[in-house]
Design a protein around this motif. Structure first.
Motif, PDB file in Angstrom:
ATOM      1  N   ILE A 154       0.860  -1.179   0.000  1.00 19.01           N
ATOM      2  CA  ILE A 154       0.000   0.000   0.000  1.00 19.01           C
ATOM      3  C   ILE A 154       0.897   1.230   0.000  1.00 19.01           C
ATOM      4  N   SER A 155       0.335   2.342  -0.433  1.00 16.03           N
ATOM      5  CA  SER A 155       1.129   3.568  -0.530  1.00 16.03           C
ATOM      6  C   SER A 155       0.496   4.702   0.268  1.00 16.03           C
ATOM      7  N   GLY A 156      -0.145   4.361   1.334  1.00 16.44           N
ATOM      8  CA  GLY A 156      -0.716   5.390   2.173  1.00 16.44           C
ATOM      9  C   GLY A 156      -1.735   4.843   3.137  1.00 16.44           C
ATOM     10  N   ASP A 198       4.515   4.969  17.960  1.00 17.65           N
ATOM     11  CA  ASP A 198       3.821   4.367  16.817  1.00 17.65           C
ATOM     12  C   ASP A 198       3.847   5.314  15.613  1.00 17.65           C
ATOM     13  N   LEU A 199       3.666   6.605  15.885  1.00 18.00           N
ATOM     14  CA  LEU A 199       3.739   7.578  14.797  1.00 18.00           C
ATOM     15  C   LEU A 199       5.140   7.605  14.198  1.00 18.00           C
ATOM     16  N   GLU A 200       6.165   7.526  15.038  1.00 11.82           N
ATOM     17  CA  GLU A 200       7.543   7.578  14.540  1.00 11.82           C
ATOM     18  C   GLU A 200       7.852   6.400  13.616  1.00 11.82           C
ATOM     19  N   ARG A 201       7.247   5.253  13.875  1.00 13.12           N
ATOM     20  CA  ARG A 201       7.453   4.108  12.984  1.00 13.12           C
ATOM     21  C   ARG A 201       6.907   4.416  11.590  1.00 13.12           C
ATOM     22  N   LEU A 202       5.761   5.082  11.552  1.00 11.97           N
ATOM     23  CA  LEU A 202       5.183   5.469  10.262  1.00 11.97           C
ATOM     24  C   LEU A 202       6.034   6.535   9.574  1.00 11.97           C
ATOM     25  N   ILE A 203       6.488   7.503  10.361  1.00 11.55           N
ATOM     26  CA  ILE A 203       7.312   8.580   9.801  1.00 11.55           C
ATOM     27  C   ILE A 203       8.576   8.018   9.151  1.00 11.55           C
ATOM     28  N   ASP A 204       9.207   7.033   9.787  1.00 14.22           N
ATOM     29  CA  ASP A 204      10.415   6.425   9.227  1.00 14.22           C
ATOM     30  C   ASP A 204      10.136   5.835   7.839  1.00 14.22           C
ATOM     31  N   ILE A 205       8.984   5.199   7.683  1.00 10.59           N
ATOM     32  CA  ILE A 205       8.638   4.587   6.391  1.00 10.59           C
ATOM     33  C   ILE A 205       8.402   5.671   5.336  1.00 10.59           C
ATOM     34  N   TYR A 206       7.656   6.714   5.715  1.00 13.61           N
ATOM     35  CA  TYR A 206       7.345   7.791   4.766  1.00 13.61           C
ATOM     36  C   TYR A 206       8.609   8.545   4.353  1.00 13.61           C
ATOM     37  N   GLU A 207       9.528   8.753   5.296  1.00 17.41           N
ATOM     38  CA  GLU A 207      10.757   9.496   4.972  1.00 17.41           C
ATOM     39  C   GLU A 207      11.646   8.722   4.012  1.00 17.41           C
ATOM     40  N   GLN A 208      11.655   7.395   4.145  1.00 15.81           N
ATOM     41  CA  GLN A 208      12.556   6.581   3.333  1.00 15.81           C
ATOM     42  C   GLN A 208      11.934   6.152   2.009  1.00 15.81           C
ATOM     43  N   ALA A 209      10.618   6.318   1.863  1.00 17.60           N
ATOM     44  CA  ALA A 209       9.938   5.891   0.637  1.00 17.60           C
ATOM     45  C   ALA A 209      10.352   6.765  -0.546  1.00 17.60           C
ATOM     46  N   ARG A 210      10.440   6.145  -1.674  1.00 17.33           N
ATOM     47  CA  ARG A 210      10.771   6.874  -2.920  1.00 17.33           C
ATOM     48  C   ARG A 210       9.636   6.681  -3.927  1.00 17.33           C
ATOM     49  N   ARG A 211       8.417   6.917  -3.427  1.00 17.22           N
ATOM     50  CA  ARG A 211       7.242   6.741  -4.275  1.00 17.22           C
ATOM     51  C   ARG A 211       6.154   7.681  -3.766  1.00 17.22           C
ATOM     52  N   PRO A 212       5.128   7.974  -4.558  1.00 12.18           N
ATOM     53  CA  PRO A 212       4.029   8.826  -4.080  1.00 12.18           C
ATOM     54  C   PRO A 212       3.338   8.178  -2.873  1.00 12.18           C
ATOM     55  N   MET A 213       3.092   8.968  -1.835  1.00 13.76           N
ATOM     56  CA  MET A 213       2.484   8.470  -0.594  1.00 13.76           C
ATOM     57  C   MET A 213       1.410   9.449  -0.132  1.00 13.76           C
ATOM     58  N   ILE A 214       0.467   8.947   0.648  1.00 15.24           N
ATOM     59  CA  ILE A 214      -0.598   9.790   1.190  1.00 15.24           C
ATOM     60  C   ILE A 214      -0.893   9.372   2.622  1.00 15.24           C
ATOM     61  N   PHE A 215      -1.185  10.349   3.460  1.00 15.96           N
ATOM     62  CA  PHE A 215      -1.592  10.103   4.853  1.00 15.96           C
ATOM     63  C   PHE A 215      -2.710  11.108   5.128  1.00 15.96           C
ATOM     64  N   ALA A 216      -3.956  10.636   5.124  1.00 16.15           N
ATOM     65  CA  ALA A 216      -5.093  11.566   5.192  1.00 16.15           C
ATOM     66  C   ALA A 216      -6.133  11.084   6.191  1.00 16.15           C
ATOM     67  N   THR A 217      -6.828  12.047   6.818  1.00 18.42           N
ATOM     68  CA  THR A 217      -7.948  11.770   7.712  1.00 18.42           C
ATOM     69  C   THR A 217      -9.085  12.710   7.355  1.00 18.42           C
ATOM     70  N   THR A 218     -10.260  12.435   7.913  1.00 18.60           N
ATOM     71  CA  THR A 218     -11.398  13.325   7.648  1.00 18.60           C
ATOM     72  C   THR A 218     -11.175  14.700   8.267  1.00 18.60           C
ATOM     73  N   ALA A 219     -10.237  14.799   9.212  1.00 16.90           N
ATOM     74  CA  ALA A 219      -9.945  16.091   9.845  1.00 16.90           C
ATOM     75  C   ALA A 219      -8.839  16.854   9.125  1.00 16.90           C
ATOM     76  N   GLY A 220      -8.158  16.193   8.180  1.00 17.80           N
ATOM     77  CA  GLY A 220      -7.091  16.876   7.448  1.00 17.80           C
ATOM     78  C   GLY A 220      -5.987  15.925   7.047  1.00 17.80           C
ATOM     79  N   ASP A 221      -5.120  16.398   6.141  1.00 18.34           N
ATOM     80  CA  ASP A 221      -4.005  15.596   5.642  1.00 18.34           C
ATOM     81  C   ASP A 221      -2.733  15.940   6.415  1.00 18.34           C
ATOM     82  N   TYR A 222      -1.794  14.971   6.428  1.00 12.76           N
ATOM     83  CA  TYR A 222      -0.489  15.182   7.069  1.00 12.76           C
ATOM     84  C   TYR A 222       0.574  14.697   6.089  1.00 12.76           C
ATOM     85  N   ASP A 223       1.382  15.586   5.603  1.00  9.45           N
ATOM     86  CA  ASP A 223       2.451  15.209   4.681  1.00  9.45           C
ATOM     87  C   ASP A 223       3.676  14.806   5.504  1.00  9.45           C
ATOM     88  N   LEU A 224       3.805  13.512   5.752  1.00  8.18           N
ATOM     89  CA  LEU A 224       4.884  13.024   6.625  1.00  8.18           C
ATOM     90  C   LEU A 224       6.240  13.037   5.944  1.00  8.18           C
TER      91      LEU A 224
END
Length: 511
Positions: A87-89, A104-130
């Motif tokens: 998955i990409s987000g 738990d958030l830091e584990r996700l941040i590590d993945i997003y920082e190292q990814a070299r592909r389009p990624m998304i992290f979104a909620t109904t309250a707003g998006d977070y570009d990790l």
């Protein structure tokens, strides 16, 4: 990466995450899935808005994201799929559904920082570009706030539970073993507990009780489906202060840090040091429960070798029988398979050089065991025929119990002095430590004196009557109550091996 940056790109496969911490109160008419069902709907609506494809909904129902030891199965699978690019987000109703612990958030941040592909992290309250510092900063703030809300809620719940314990109210949740509900005893299970107590006082090990319960398929309400009851569960059940009506309270943070803890250490007490008595039917009296706990405490590991009375001792007289030449306790061993001695006797006692003995004596085991059993039972039968006056407690035991009561009073007084600021914190800590050390010393003394009571004629009669039903550890306990040692003398030039059993070579030293 934001949705705007994804415009025109190939539709991403993302994971939707839904979680709720509880399934509602029993009997409130809800099935516990209403919350996650609504969250799933919100995820699909959000996916349409973001123009992404939901590869899978990862769902952790009735699961906390705040408690450190709770394992979220689908959350872990989601992280694995995110790291492997399955998955990409992630989409969720709110960020606190995904993480309430910063780690738990830091584990996700590590993945997003190292990814070299389009990624998304979104909620109904707003998006977070990790993938950006600002996006990570914003996400960390919201998770920290969620963590604080959870900590505040946990503190309020803990305070409420402590107040209920102080008022003597029963525990909520699953019933305890021995009760059919929060207040009323289950007589079938209560009888199992009463028998276990009697057997343990007669020398049976918890390991033996555990084996018997497992074979009889005895289960507590907390035993996992398809599993047998565990040793620690048996020990916990038998030490539960609830058995005699005492109220215990174990803070949630202690459970999470240490797992299953000893409830005896968490009795709720009044200011004078006396236990709070709960509002439910009891199975033991306080004296019966305390006697059981004292016996179990007396078997704890002393730090000098194996635990007292463990199942390592398989033979009746191991350590009780002693070499008449050097005085060392005899060990046991099996004869070599296929030999006549193995077929006839199976095992033998020997004086081992490795144990500090002389190594010059051995004797076939079963004849010695049978002889000592016959002598002990004859001794007990004589006791059973004698009408004895009412049993009087040992004066030394009475004195030790009286000192224990005084120590409880001294501890309560120290607490009152500290509450009144008449003792400094350091003085209070030193005094409590001194009293607790003395208390532990006296408890061990009481345990030792309690497990060697004067045998009344009725007790001797019962032992004789039930002897054949006793396990090896129960028989050993009875032997050690009456016999100091069984001295085995050398027969001289193989005399004990060639001829018949010679009881004159055995000397029983009575206590």
């Amino acid at each position: 990466m934001t949705a705007a940056r994804l415009a025109g790109a190939e539709m991403l496969d993302v994971g939707g995450y839904a979680r709720i911490s509880d399934v509602g109160q029993i009997g409130d008419g809800r099935d516990g899935r209403e919350g996650v069902i609504r969250q799933r709907e919100d995820v699909y609506d959000l996916a349409k808005l973001k123009r992404v494809n939901v590869h899978r909904i990862y769902e952790d129902n009735d699961t906390s994201a705040y408690k450190r030891k709770v394992k979220r199965k689908d959350f872990e699978e989601m992280i694995t799929d995110l790291a492997s690019a399955t998955i990409s987000g992630i989409l969720a109703y709110n960020i606190d559904r995904i993480a309430r612990q910063p780690r738990d958030l830091e584990r996700l941040i590590d993945i997003y920082e190292q990814a070299r592909r389009p990624m998304i992290f979104a909620t109904t309250a707003g998006d977070y570009d990790l993938t950006t510092a600002d996006g990570r900063f914003q996400a960390r703030i919201y998770v920290t706030i969620a963590n604080k809300f959870s900590a505040d809620a946990a503190r309020r719940v803990a305070r409420q539970k402590l107040a209920e314990a102080t008022d003597g109210k029963p525990h909520k949740g699953q019933r305890a073993f021995g009760w059919r509900d929060a207040e009323h005893v289950d007589e079938k299970e209560a009888e199992i507990l009463r028998k276990a107590r009697e057997d343990i006082l007669n020398g049976k090990l918890i390991a033996t009780v555990h084996r018997e319960w497992a074979e009889a398929q005895v289960r507590t309400p907390q035993t996992p489906a398809g599993k047998t009851i565990s040793y620690t569960s048996v020990r916990y059940v038998l030490r539960n202060p609830r058995l005699c009506g005492y109220r215990a309270y174990i803070p949630q943070e202690h459970r999470e840090r240490s797992g299953r803890v000893d409830p005896v250490e968490y009795l709720v007490e009044r200011t004078d040091g006396t236990p709070i008595v709960g509002k439910w039917e009891t199975i033991f009296t306080p004296e019966e429960w305390r006697e059981l706990v004292d016996v179990l405490d007396s078997r704890k590991n002393t730090g000098k070798g194996r635990k007292v009375g463990t199942t390592v001792t398989k033979r009746l007289l191991t350590g009780i029988a002693r070499c008449g030449n050097c005085g060392s306790g005899l060990a046991s061993a099996m004869y070599q398979r296929g030999t006549p001695s193995y077929e006839k006797y199976g095992y033998y006692y020997l004086c081992k050089v490795a144990n500090g003995g002389c190594g010059t004596l051995s004797r076939s085991g079963p004849p010695v065991d049978d002889y000592v059993e016959q002598i002990l039972l004859g001794h007990l039968k004589k006791q059973a025929q004698v009408v004895t006056p009412a049993e009087r407690e040992d004066p030394e035991l009475e004195a030790a119990k009286a000192k224990l009561k005084r120590i409880n009073s001294d501890k309560a007084e120290a607490r009152q002095l500290r509450a009144s600021d008449m003792l400094s914190l350091s003085e209070f800590a030193r005094e409590i430590r001194r009293l607790e050390d003395k208390e532990q010393e006296l408890k061990e003394k009481v345990s030792t004196l309690s497990v060697t009571p004067i045998r009344a004629s009725s007790a001797a009669s019962r032992i004789v009557r039930e002897w054949d039903k006793f396990t090896v550890d129960m028989k050993r306990a009875e032997i050690m109550r009456s016999i100091e040692a069984v001295v085995v003398s050398k027969a001289g030039k193989g005399g004990a091996q060639r001829g018949k059993f010679r009881p004159e070579l055995l000397e029983i030293v009575w206590k």
